[in-house]
Write a protein that holds these residues in place. Structure first.
Motif, PDB file in Angstrom:
ATOM      1  N   ARG A   1       0.811  -1.217   0.000  1.00  0.00           N
ATOM      2  CA  ARG A   1       0.000   0.000   0.000  1.00  0.00           C
ATOM      3  C   ARG A   1       0.849   1.274   0.000  1.00  0.00           C
ATOM      4  N   LEU A   2       1.913   1.265  -0.780  1.00  0.00           N
ATOM      5  CA  LEU A   2       2.759   2.440  -0.937  1.00  0.00           C
ATOM      6  C   LEU A   2       2.053   3.401  -1.875  1.00  0.00           C
ATOM      7  N   ASP A   3       1.933   4.628  -1.463  1.00  0.00           N
ATOM      8  CA  ASP A   3       1.244   5.649  -2.260  1.00  0.00           C
ATOM      9  C   ASP A   3       1.916   5.790  -3.628  1.00  0.00           C
ATOM     10  N   ASP A   4       1.100   5.927  -4.664  1.00  0.00           N
ATOM     11  CA  ASP A   4       1.636   6.042  -6.023  1.00  0.00           C
ATOM     12  C   ASP A   4       2.567   7.235  -6.183  1.00  0.00           C
TER      13      ASP A   4
ATOM     14  N   ARG B   1       8.120   9.395  -6.968  1.00  0.00           N
ATOM     15  CA  ARG B   1       9.259  10.184  -6.471  1.00  0.00           C
ATOM     16  C   ARG B   1      10.471   9.302  -6.200  1.00  0.00           C
ATOM     17  N   LEU B   2      10.249   8.095  -5.698  1.00  0.00           N
ATOM     18  CA  LEU B   2      11.359   7.159  -5.484  1.00  0.00           C
ATOM     19  C   LEU B   2      12.027   6.799  -6.805  1.00  0.00           C
TER      20      LEU B   2
END
Length: 84
Positions: free
Chosen positions: A8-11, A16-17
């Motif tokens: 559930r990592l924000d898009d 940005r990563l």
């Protein structure tokens, strides 16, 4: 080596990563490893500074504390044993 999964990592964080990894010439995985490693190192440094601060404060509060270093105290003790 361990493996972790981040769910559930924000898009927007993922975008940005990826951009950061590209700028730094690393894979996404390599960039995340670098970020996590730096975060842990910074945390350990903060804990070290807090320890030094508290130990210096305690040192000032202890009455009749010797100002000699532990090396000097050990040397004196050894010299005293040799004289006996």
């Amino acid at each position: 080596m361990a493996t972790i999964t981040v769910r559930r990592l924000d898009d927007s964080v993922m975008r940005r990563l990826k951009a950061r990894a590209e700028i730094n010439g690393r894979s996404l995985e390599g960039e995340v490893r670098q970020i996590l490693g730096a975060a842990v190192d910074n945390d350990m440094e903060a804990k070290r500074r807090a320890f030094v601060f508290l130990s210096e404060r305690l040192r000032k509060e202890i009455p009749n504390r010797s100002e000699k270093s532990s090396a000097d105290l050990i040397r004196e003790d050894r010299d005293r044993d040799h004289r006996s």
